[in-house]
Design an enzyme around this catalytic site. Structure first.
Site, PDB file in Angstrom:
ATOM      1  N   HIS A 160       0.837  -1.206   0.000  1.00 36.94           N
ATOM      2  CA  HIS A 160       0.000   0.000   0.000  1.00 36.94           C
ATOM      3  C   HIS A 160       0.874   1.260   0.000  1.00 36.94           C
ATOM      4  O   HIS A 160       0.700   2.158  -0.830  1.00 36.94           O
ATOM      5  CB  HIS A 160      -0.909  -0.015   1.235  1.00 36.94           C
ATOM      6  CG  HIS A 160      -1.876   1.123   1.300  1.00 36.94           C
ATOM      7  ND1 HIS A 160      -3.207   0.988   1.003  1.00 36.94           N
ATOM      8  CD2 HIS A 160      -1.698   2.432   1.636  1.00 36.94           C
ATOM      9  CE1 HIS A 160      -3.812   2.154   1.143  1.00 36.94           C
ATOM     10  NE2 HIS A 160      -2.920   3.051   1.540  1.00 36.94           N
ATOM     11  N   GLU A 161       1.836   1.311   0.930  1.00 38.53           N
ATOM     12  CA  GLU A 161       2.692   2.499   1.015  1.00 38.53           C
ATOM     13  C   GLU A 161       3.634   2.594  -0.185  1.00 38.53           C
ATOM     14  O   GLU A 161       3.945   3.695  -0.654  1.00 38.53           O
ATOM     15  CB  GLU A 161       3.491   2.477   2.326  1.00 38.53           C
ATOM     16  CG  GLU A 161       2.641   2.527   3.579  1.00 38.53           C
ATOM     17  CD  GLU A 161       1.675   3.696   3.595  1.00 38.53           C
ATOM     18  OE1 GLU A 161       2.022   4.776   3.066  1.00 38.53           O
ATOM     19  OE2 GLU A 161       0.559   3.544   4.131  1.00 38.53           O
ATOM     20  N   HIS A 168       1.784   4.368  -2.986  1.00 43.86           N
ATOM     21  CA  HIS A 168       1.780   5.829  -2.837  1.00 43.86           C
ATOM     22  C   HIS A 168       3.121   6.423  -3.255  1.00 43.86           C
ATOM     23  O   HIS A 168       3.180   7.418  -3.983  1.00 43.86           O
ATOM     24  CB  HIS A 168       1.513   6.209  -1.376  1.00 43.86           C
ATOM     25  CG  HIS A 168       0.096   6.037  -0.926  1.00 43.86           C
ATOM     26  ND1 HIS A 168      -0.972   6.574  -1.608  1.00 43.86           N
ATOM     27  CD2 HIS A 168      -0.433   5.395   0.150  1.00 43.86           C
ATOM     28  CE1 HIS A 168      -2.105   6.281  -0.965  1.00 43.86           C
ATOM     29  NE2 HIS A 168      -1.799   5.555   0.100  1.00 43.86           N
ATOM     30  N   ASP A 213      -7.607   7.894   2.233  1.00 42.15           N
ATOM     31  CA  ASP A 213      -7.223   8.281   0.868  1.00 42.15           C
ATOM     32  C   ASP A 213      -8.453   8.634   0.049  1.00 42.15           C
ATOM     33  O   ASP A 213      -8.457   9.618  -0.708  1.00 42.15           O
ATOM     34  CB  ASP A 213      -6.463   7.140   0.184  1.00 42.15           C
ATOM     35  CG  ASP A 213      -5.188   6.767   0.917  1.00 42.15           C
ATOM     36  OD1 ASP A 213      -4.608   7.652   1.565  1.00 42.15           O
ATOM     37  OD2 ASP A 213      -4.763   5.595   0.841  1.00 42.15           O
TER      38      ASP A 213
END
Length: 349
Positions: free
Chosen positions: A135-136, A139, A217
């Protein structure tokens, strides 16, 4: 201050962070005649403030307060004081007699996003850590490869007290932050970057195994896209008008009762909703394209995060060079909604 009698020997000084909610009786001539706005300090101001609050603290020889000032755009003087105090407390807790980079870096993180949870990633399963890492990584990669976006400062999968399972820190450009002027391209880039976490989960784990980690988000995406269309005149179909009130959240009950409102018809409001959808759909597709083109980098960064928990800016930049990542060709979002290219097809009538 009653206006009937002069008091030449008395000067009244007051301060507030919310001048917009003060009673007008306080603001009319004869009360407070001069208003001085104290802005947040710029880079040079933060450097001088840090020097003041560093006095009496045994900093290690390699501490560069100017580098700390570059790391903290948007910080107030009180926050900078708190930063140095938190760093000194952290050093004392672990028995150090000097304050080092690790303590200052940790203090910046605590002020921005809260303290690290006890146990860190050890309280999570391997699969949960992998989900947060991808997930990170999503980004970070989208943010790094979209033109004219903020620099990635740090990537972490350590859970925080504010509820975040992991965080990707971006360093906003000083000039853009101080001016408060954001281009249409920058805002569209923000949409794509915010969707990067969910897209990484979809690509790696499948659409049926995505998590609730992207809830904040999605709130950011909805807010930016709505304001672009309804407040900032960034839609050709709506035009250069504001069809929503940016100050619609009143701090006091009844404050808005005497304020006239413009009521827009269902046609223009429906068009605005379609324009918001267009922005989000195309940002989704752009983000997905970037991640699919850099899937090997995505895997490598995620696995590094699982192993190390934190990846610094320098380490991430070396990964971009190693995997020969190229900046995406980003253009202003077109006029098509592209519903047929999205994984979710059941739209309400």
């Amino acid at each position: 201050m009653d206006g009937f009698e002069g008091n030449p020997g008395i000067i009244t000084i007051a301060a507030t962070n919310r001048v917009d909610i003060l009673d007008q009786a306080l603001l009319r001539p004869g009360r407070f005649d001069r208003k001085i706005t104290v802005d947040l300090p710029d880079f040079h101001g933060r450097s001088r403030i840090l020097q003041v609050h560093a006095r009496g603290k045994p900093l290690e020889s390699d501490i560069d307060l100017e580098a700390v000032a570059r790391r903290t755009p948007g910080f107030s003087g009180a926050q900078l004081e708190n930063l140095m105090n938190e760093a000194a407390i952290s050093a004392a807790r672990i028995g150090k007699t000097t304050v080092g980079w690790e303590q200052i870096d940790g203090a910046v993180d605590r002020i921005m996003v809260g303290v690290e949870k006890k146990g860190g990633t050890t309280n999570l399963s391997q699969h949960q850590n992998e989900i947060v890492a991808y997930h990170e990584a999503g980004h970070a990669i989208v943010g790094a490869l979209i033109p004219d976006y903020d620099e990635v400062q740090k990537i972490s999968i350590i859970p925080r007290s504010n509820g975040a399972g992991g965080l990707t820190f971006f360093a906003p450009q000083e000039g853009r932050l101080e001016a408060g002027l954001y281009s249409k391209q920058y805002l569209e880039s923000q949409l794509a970057v915010a969707l990067g976490g969910r897209l990484a989960e979809e690509i790696i784990f499948g659409e049926d195994n995505v998590t609730t980690g992207a809830s904040n988000d999605f709130q950011q995406v909805a807010n930016i896209a709505r304001r672009m269309v309804k407040e900032w005149g960034m839609s050709d179909k709506i035009g250069r008008v504001a069809i929503s009130d940016p100050g619609n959240s009143q701090p006091f009950m009844g404050r808005s009762m005497g304020t006239p409102k413009i009521h827009w018809g269902p046609t223009i409001l429906g068009t605005a909703d379609l324009e918001v959808e267009r922005l989000v759909n195309n940002s989704y597709l752009k983000c997905k394209s970037i991640l699919q083109d850099n899937c090997d980098l995505l895997h490598h960064l995620a696995q590094t995060l699982v192993e190390k928990e934190v990846v610094s800016s320098d380490e991430f930049q070396m990964m971009l060079i190693e995997w020969k990542a190229k900046t995406a060709n980003f253009e202003i979002i077109g006029s098509e909604r592209n519903r047929e290219e999205l994984p979710f097809q059941n739209w309400p009538a």
